[in-house]
Design a protein around this motif. Sequence first.
Motif, PDB file in Angstrom:
ATOM      1  N   GLU A 199      -3.228  -2.837 -11.986  1.00 42.59           N
ATOM      2  CA  GLU A 199      -4.522  -2.202 -12.429  1.00 42.59           C
ATOM      3  C   GLU A 199      -4.600  -1.419 -11.123  1.00 42.59           C
ATOM      4  OE1 GLU A 199      -7.504  -4.889 -13.477  1.00 42.59           O
ATOM      5  OE2 GLU A 199      -6.546  -5.775 -14.949  1.00 42.59           O
ATOM      6  N   VAL A 200      -4.723  -1.783  -9.845  1.00 44.91           N
ATOM      7  CA  VAL A 200      -5.049  -0.880  -8.793  1.00 44.91           C
ATOM      8  C   VAL A 200      -3.957  -0.153  -8.511  1.00 44.91           C
ATOM      9  CG1 VAL A 200      -5.404  -1.436  -6.310  1.00 44.91           C
ATOM     10  CG2 VAL A 200      -6.576  -2.906  -7.791  1.00 44.91           C
ATOM     11  N   LEU A 201      -2.769  -0.636  -7.971  1.00 45.54           N
ATOM     12  CA  LEU A 201      -1.705   0.185  -7.582  1.00 45.54           C
ATOM     13  C   LEU A 201      -1.211   1.349  -8.466  1.00 45.54           C
ATOM     14  CD1 LEU A 201       0.537   0.295  -5.200  1.00 45.54           C
ATOM     15  CD2 LEU A 201       1.928  -1.325  -6.288  1.00 45.54           C
ATOM     16  N   ARG A 202      -0.892   0.846  -9.687  1.00 48.35           N
ATOM     17  CA  ARG A 202      -0.535   1.709 -10.708  1.00 48.35           C
ATOM     18  C   ARG A 202      -1.488   2.536 -11.261  1.00 48.35           C
ATOM     19  NH1 ARG A 202       5.012   1.530 -10.238  1.00 48.35           N
ATOM     20  NH2 ARG A 202       6.129  -0.590  -9.996  1.00 48.35           N
ATOM     21  N   ASP A 203      -2.358   1.724 -11.965  1.00 45.93           N
ATOM     22  CA  ASP A 203      -3.484   2.476 -12.873  1.00 45.93           C
ATOM     23  C   ASP A 203      -4.404   3.262 -11.916  1.00 45.93           C
ATOM     24  OD1 ASP A 203      -2.012   1.450 -14.701  1.00 45.93           O
ATOM     25  OD2 ASP A 203      -3.608  -0.222 -15.272  1.00 45.93           O
ATOM     26  N   ASP A 204      -4.911   2.840 -10.932  1.00 46.30           N
ATOM     27  CA  ASP A 204      -6.064   3.244 -10.089  1.00 46.30           C
ATOM     28  C   ASP A 204      -5.422   4.282  -9.101  1.00 46.30           C
ATOM     29  OD1 ASP A 204      -7.728   1.759 -11.090  1.00 46.30           O
ATOM     30  OD2 ASP A 204      -8.297   0.673  -9.222  1.00 46.30           O
ATOM     31  N   TRP A 205      -4.184   4.070  -8.477  1.00 52.43           N
ATOM     32  CA  TRP A 205      -3.725   5.164  -7.607  1.00 52.43           C
ATOM     33  C   TRP A 205      -2.597   5.827  -7.852  1.00 52.43           C
ATOM     34  CZ3 TRP A 205      -3.043   0.897  -3.127  1.00 52.43           C
ATOM     35  CH2 TRP A 205      -4.054   0.183  -2.695  1.00 52.43           C
ATOM     36  N   GLY A 206      -1.944   5.450  -9.524  1.00 51.77           N
ATOM     37  CA  GLY A 206      -0.961   6.465  -9.612  1.00 51.77           C
ATOM     38  C   GLY A 206       0.211   6.170  -9.339  1.00 51.77           C
ATOM     39  N   PHE A 207       0.764   4.948  -8.668  1.00 50.01           N
ATOM     40  CA  PHE A 207       1.955   4.612  -8.010  1.00 50.01           C
ATOM     41  C   PHE A 207       3.215   4.649  -8.966  1.00 50.01           C
ATOM     42  CE2 PHE A 207       4.912   1.228  -6.580  1.00 50.01           C
ATOM     43  CZ  PHE A 207       5.566   1.918  -5.621  1.00 50.01           C
ATOM     44  N   ASP A 208       4.198   5.273  -8.580  1.00 48.68           N
ATOM     45  CA  ASP A 208       5.365   5.252  -9.582  1.00 48.68           C
ATOM     46  C   ASP A 208       6.781   4.906  -8.828  1.00 48.68           C
ATOM     47  OD1 ASP A 208       5.937   7.447  -7.968  1.00 48.68           O
ATOM     48  OD2 ASP A 208       6.385   9.079  -9.436  1.00 48.68           O
ATOM     49  N   GLY A 209       6.590   4.117  -7.822  1.00 44.42           N
ATOM     50  CA  GLY A 209       7.562   3.570  -7.257  1.00 44.42           C
ATOM     51  C   GLY A 209       8.129   2.191  -7.718  1.00 44.42           C
ATOM     52  N   VAL A 210       8.897   1.534  -6.574  1.00 40.21           N
ATOM     53  CA  VAL A 210       9.281   0.382  -6.747  1.00 40.21           C
ATOM     54  C   VAL A 210       8.357  -0.808  -6.121  1.00 40.21           C
ATOM     55  CG1 VAL A 210      11.180  -1.443  -6.310  1.00 40.21           C
ATOM     56  CG2 VAL A 210      11.548   0.737  -7.428  1.00 40.21           C
ATOM     57  N   VAL A 211       8.044  -1.876  -6.576  1.00 44.22           N
ATOM     58  CA  VAL A 211       7.462  -3.239  -6.096  1.00 44.22           C
ATOM     59  C   VAL A 211       8.433  -4.190  -5.972  1.00 44.22           C
ATOM     60  CG1 VAL A 211       5.610  -4.641  -6.125  1.00 44.22           C
ATOM     61  CG2 VAL A 211       5.207  -2.433  -7.059  1.00 44.22           C
ATOM     62  N   MET A 212       8.747  -4.598  -4.649  1.00 39.24           N
ATOM     63  CA  MET A 212       9.552  -5.848  -4.671  1.00 39.24           C
ATOM     64  C   MET A 212       9.060  -6.941  -3.739  1.00 39.24           C
ATOM     65  SD  MET A 212      11.990  -4.526  -1.222  1.00 39.24           S
ATOM     66  CE  MET A 212      12.334  -2.623  -1.672  1.00 39.24           C
ATOM     67  N   SER A 213       9.527  -7.984  -3.848  1.00 40.24           N
ATOM     68  CA  SER A 213       9.108  -9.294  -3.367  1.00 40.24           C
ATOM     69  C   SER A 213       9.239  -9.296  -2.145  1.00 40.24           C
ATOM     70  CB  SER A 213       9.530 -10.461  -4.118  1.00 40.24           C
ATOM     71  OG  SER A 213      10.775 -10.750  -3.870  1.00 40.24           O
ATOM     72  N   ASP A 214       8.439  -9.825  -1.170  1.00 34.91           N
ATOM     73  CA  ASP A 214       9.044 -10.258   0.069  1.00 34.91           C
ATOM     74  C   ASP A 214      10.251 -11.364  -0.246  1.00 34.91           C
ATOM     75  OD1 ASP A 214       9.461 -10.685   2.894  1.00 34.91           O
ATOM     76  OD2 ASP A 214       7.233 -10.695   3.235  1.00 34.91           O
ATOM     77  N   TRP A 215      11.139 -11.442   0.905  1.00 36.43           N
ATOM     78  CA  TRP A 215      12.226 -12.377   0.622  1.00 36.43           C
ATOM     79  C   TRP A 215      11.874 -13.665   0.322  1.00 36.43           C
ATOM     80  CZ3 TRP A 215      13.109  -7.813   0.689  1.00 36.43           C
ATOM     81  CH2 TRP A 215      14.336  -7.178   0.834  1.00 36.43           C
ATOM     82  N   PHE A 216      12.285 -14.183  -0.910  1.00 39.77           N
ATOM     83  CA  PHE A 216      12.057 -15.437  -1.386  1.00 39.77           C
ATOM     84  C   PHE A 216      10.669 -15.611  -1.720  1.00 39.77           C
ATOM     85  CE2 PHE A 216      15.606 -16.170   1.451  1.00 39.77           C
ATOM     86  CZ  PHE A 216      16.616 -16.364   0.711  1.00 39.77           C
ATOM     87  N   GLY A 217       9.861 -14.460  -2.029  1.00 39.25           N
ATOM     88  CA  GLY A 217       8.569 -14.503  -2.464  1.00 39.25           C
ATOM     89  C   GLY A 217       8.314 -14.406  -3.802  1.00 39.25           C
ATOM     90  N   SER A 218       9.305 -14.327  -4.705  1.00 42.99           N
ATOM     91  CA  SER A 218       9.054 -14.473  -6.088  1.00 42.99           C
ATOM     92  C   SER A 218       9.371 -15.965  -6.719  1.00 42.99           C
ATOM     93  CB  SER A 218      10.079 -13.396  -6.913  1.00 42.99           C
ATOM     94  OG  SER A 218       9.925 -13.528  -8.243  1.00 42.99           O
ATOM     95  N   ARG A 219       8.377 -16.288  -7.284  1.00 44.31           N
ATOM     96  CA  ARG A 219       8.317 -17.803  -7.812  1.00 44.31           C
ATOM     97  C   ARG A 219       8.383 -18.164  -9.141  1.00 44.31           C
ATOM     98  NH1 ARG A 219       6.143 -21.144  -3.704  1.00 44.31           N
ATOM     99  NH2 ARG A 219       5.363 -19.861  -1.987  1.00 44.31           N
ATOM    100  N   THR A 220       8.552 -17.057  -9.952  1.00 43.17           N
ATOM    101  CA  THR A 220       8.356 -17.230 -11.503  1.00 43.17           C
ATOM    102  C   THR A 220       9.116 -15.923 -12.089  1.00 43.17           C
ATOM    103  OG1 THR A 220       6.514 -15.993 -11.805  1.00 43.17           O
ATOM    104  CG2 THR A 220       6.182 -18.416 -11.350  1.00 43.17           C
TER     105      THR A 220
END
Length: 817
Positions: A211-232
């Motif tokens: 909602e914020v990053l892509r919809d409000d700001w128009g980001f079209d890049g990659v969102v990556m986790s910090d190292w071992f920061g993805s849990r699901t």
Amino acid sequence: MTDTDLDSLLDRMTLEEQVSLLSGEDIWSLPAIPRLNIGKLRVTDGPNGARGSGSLVGGVTAAAFPVGIAIGATWDPELAREIGAAIAEEVKSKGAHVSLAPTVNIHRSVTNGRNFECYSEDPELAAQLTAGYVTGLQSGGVAATVKHFAGNESEIERTTINSEIPERALREIYLRPFEAAVKEAGTWAVMSSYNKLNGTYTAENYWLLTEVLRDDWGFDGVVMSDWFGSRTTAPTVNAGLDLEMPGPTRDRGPQLIAAVEAGEVSRETIRERARNILRLMARTGALHDDRPFEERANDRPDDRALIRRAGAEGTVLLKNEGVLPLAEAPGTVAVIGPNAKVAQIMGGGSAQLNPHYRVSPWDGLVERLGADVLTYAKGCDNHRWEPLIEGGLTIDYFDSTDWTGPAVHSETMEQSVAFLAPPYGGGKVDPRAFTARVTGSFTAEADGPHRFGLHAAGYGRLYVDGALVVDAEEGAWAKGRTFFEEGNDEVTGTVDLAAGQTVQVTVEVRPKTPDNLDVTAFRFGVSRPLGDADIAEAVRIAGEAETAILFVGRSGEWDTEGSDLDGIELPGRQAELVEAVLAANPNAVIVLQTGGPVEMPWIGRARAVLQAWYPGQEAGNAIVDVLFGDAEPGGRLPQTFPVRVQDNPTWSQDPEVYPGLDGKVRYEEGVFIGQRHYDRHGITPLFPFGHGLSYTSFALSDLSAEASDEGSATARLTVTNTGDRAGSTVVQLYVGDPDASVPRPVRELKGFAKVRLDAGASAAVEIALPPRAFAFYDVTTGAWMVEEGRFTLEAGLSATDLPLRTELELGGRTLPR
């Protein structure tokens, strides 16, 4: 590559191939897909250089640039752009396409261990520097990864803490640098933080990532986790997390394919995530990069010159009563302090790298004056952990859990510290079921008790000549604040040694089950503790010398990822050393190197104080350039220095506010962070935000402002160098809304300009103020609001030195997000 080209490539990919791009293959790269001629995307840590694929210790050497707070102190977005462009070349020299930088979190507290890595307490200063750095980095074809998104303003329980931040504070303060990175600089990547934000881990926070990053700001890049920061699996993919790092995957791969088949994640969502990865690869040239992987150590003269210049530009002259700059021939010089012969060039954690070289203040003074006129005394220690043993070390790996059997792999070690990374033991041991033994020797330089210390992300014991001296094994080991909160605090033991005595040092280590980050590491060292006689020697040489320079502060052991500070006093007996040296030589120059504010109970007796931060590999040269006036002290404080830690914005009787309680930290202060806090509560700081002296003097005059029909405004004023030498200053413009319907700060920085003038010269300065400069975020309407009425504009040289004031009348309006 157009979206049509990306669609064509995606059409040719199987679901398994698309999913393979959504997690790392190893620590630093994504898998290639040879069938489709898709190359391997590689990343490297930053932000003060490019370490490459090595561990946090050793590896191919790299250029070490000033740390984030030192860049913040320059108040110079164009210089940040130059640094970013130079680091892009460093990233490419390490065979990488993506830099995990910059770090743009806000200095919420004065004790955050990672403040050194971030730019400022102020969102507008941080935003403009972020945009400059990202623009420079990506101009070289290297992706920026703006981090840590969002609410990671402390290192305490950072992998699990829930940051409770009101939306208005998020929009106005903590998200502002990220927004600038997206909207103004077009960043190609963003890294999610470890923590929860308002109850949801950021890696699976749909509101934040979509909602914020892509919809409000128009980001079209990659969102990556910090190292071992993805849990699901499904929650992160559906929320907007494109890439799980590092590899091999824990949550994706077969699990993600199963989630698609179960209807938990749509094929279109997988396609969109893979599209983002392919777009990043196309932007960085990784998509069809089939060159052999190579890492080079490029020690470039242009980098040396830039780092030296940037170090001086970020150095802040806090106080000067006619002592600086030093005379060309200063006579005999006493060089004192624990940071005099040690080049403190960077902070600790993932930002550290193996520099091409290190120039200490002593080295810089010897180069300029010659060693004959210099005397030296350390005075006291300031280390957090016992100093490393250098050279002559061997580590043997055993494919057993009790050090039995023959060593299956052996390596030499340059220092007594290691971050063990797969493949462990040359790939000959099980990462969870091996043991290792380090052997080496230590020779005492003086009689007396020597303190040995060990800490580890794992279990360990240290022996001296076969006798157990330090026990950090299971049962004795206790979780502490080292190795990203996976290690124990240092355990020490004492042995009496005679000068010249050589002892055998043996350390046995083994892994333990990690809590959050899969890290196995250890560090050990030894020193002879300094005492009263060492301070007395410093006092003696200070009193006998014509010039005394005292180098004190902290190091990357204190200012480090994974650990906040307990306070902001100078570590050890340094404050006592400063007092004693000033009593012996009242004109002594104090040079501070820290990653943030320090208390200075001795400031009333000091006549000259420089804050030099951690300015990179040219540290000693940059400091000496400023001491002798070859370079202007170009820095201004990007963070307020309070008189005492209790004055800072996060000091509270409620531990939920800081450092956190029961897994939650509450940002109760809202938008009143940094200088806004001191204004609101009438607290006089030791040195205010924006403060910094020059070797000349400046006067400001003729402030005026004019509003446009579109709601923007332009402020104009004149700056005059009233001194007798060329110099620089930073003109700062603050906006206030005294009649606001919501609580707003007395003043907020909304524009600034770094100005360089010859002696006697004047310049007209124009600062543009967009409509957002007058707005607050209205949480009831979900929009930026400018209220009709009167606004104040104040101009000056710091947040408390604002001699010029004018007013504007503006009409009300609603602005888009």
